[in-house]
Design an enzyme around this catalytic site. Sequence first.
Site, short mmCIF file in Angstrom:
data_model
loop_
_atom_site.label_atom_id
_atom_site.label_comp_id
_atom_site.label_asym_id
_atom_site.label_seq_id
_atom_site.Cartn_x
_atom_site.Cartn_y
_atom_site.Cartn_z
CE1 TYR A 49 -19.23 -17.14 -25.05
CE2 TYR A 49 -18.53 -14.89 -24.59
CZ TYR A 49 -18.35 -16.08 -25.27
OH TYR A 49 -17.31 -16.24 -26.14
CE LYS B 15 0.51 2.91 -6.70
NZ LYS B 15 0.44 2.78 -5.23
C1 PLP Z 1 -0.17 3.95 -4.71
C2 PLP Z 1 0.36 4.67 -3.56
C3 PLP Z 1 0.18 6.05 -3.42
C4 PLP Z 1 -0.71 6.86 -4.32
O1 PLP Z 1 -2.04 6.72 -3.89
P1 PLP Z 1 -3.26 7.49 -4.53
O2 PLP Z 1 -4.42 7.05 -3.71
O3 PLP Z 1 -3.36 7.02 -5.95
O4 PLP Z 1 -3.00 8.93 -4.44
C5 PLP Z 1 0.85 6.69 -2.38
N1 PLP Z 1 1.61 6.00 -1.51
C6 PLP Z 1 1.76 4.67 -1.59
C7 PLP Z 1 2.60 3.97 -0.59
C8 PLP Z 1 1.13 3.95 -2.60
O5 PLP Z 1 1.27 2.62 -2.65
#
Ligand code: PLP
Length: 375
Positions: A270, A49
């Site tokens: 800044y 993702k």
């Molecule tokens: C993002 C996500 C993962 C992956 O998690 P990591 O901590 O990056 O291994 C797995 N399951 C779900 C439902 C997620 O949203």
Amino acid sequence: MNERMSMSAAQEIAAAACGYLTIDLGAISRNYLKLAEALAPAKAAAVVKADAYGLGARPVTEALYNAGCRDFFVAHFLEVAALKPLLPDDVVLYVLNGLQPGNELACAAAGVVPVLNSLDQLRRWSAAAHGLGKRLPAALQFDTGMSRLGFSPTEQVQLKSELADHELVDIRFIMSHLASADEAESEQNDQQQAEMQRIAHEFPGLPVCFANSNGIFLGQSYHGYMARPGIALYGGNPTASQTNPMETVVGLKIAVIQTRTIPAGTKVGYGATFVAPHEMRLATIAAGYADGLPRSLSDRGAVYFGDQRLPIIGRVSMDSMTVDISSLPVGAVTLGSLVEMIGSHQTLDDLAQAAGTISYEVLTSLGQRYERQYL
Ligand SMILES: *Cc1c(COP(=O)(O)O)cnc(C)c1O
């Protein structure tokens, strides 16, 4: 290594980019194989993702496919479009955020597996299956303690009583997500696992998909039939307090775009949060918070040149920040020199910690202004 040669080569390229982001696809593949081995006989999926945590969904997914991965999770249906056309037919894409209203036919046409998070989603998927006159695959997610996504405990009762009506929904597995897997000692891990076991008992015959990266390292009882690692593939530390078992994936070097010497009393950045206590030499480097380097690094983070730590001085700007090079010999850092932001002296997790955030946020924020080099 001949520093001088590598710097002159860098000087030429640096004109075009603010820095160099190296992404080691070989390391991603080896991290996958390592997790797959630890999980066997359970399967290892991959979470890709958010553009594979900012590293490029296409190259990352291709590398993982070649390493043997066939199950890929994205968050939104939108992300399917970027991946689906380039993947062979034996790949299964799952959409974590569920089935949005109106998206049913597109989802069915794309052949993806939605993670159904509510009765409403199940009923719409079931209706789509009836409309199309064919079985449609799905996963069912249960909320075991995060109150984020999935069937609530109250919905489970209704789900059980009407599941038989949805015979055209082909349920591949049931799943849930751990809220505190990054704290191995947290009681919540055991509580969620017990809840998941209770649910598995209520819905017999369905495989369980449970662990994220950290969950894999909580032990075999969390592995289920398939785990869903993300960050561990990309080199983040999936253990709470042990040395990182994963291989480094990301390296980040930033180009120096100006150097100067300032007398005592000179303000920097800044808001003039930093005033030089003595004469100093500074370098301005070509990346800032728009490049995913959090503003919270202001006056507290650092970069490295060789083994030398160069503190970040003043506030991080949008497109640049200033570092103290007084500790280096005069002329060691010049226009076009590259300083290390993520590398052997400062890991991804070190940088995230210095910024008061997590590796996930750093990776997914890196943005598109670095010259990317895939290894
Ligand atoms: C993002 C996500 C993962 C992956 O998690 P990591 O901590 O990056 O291994 C797995 N399951 C779900 C439902 C997620 O949203």
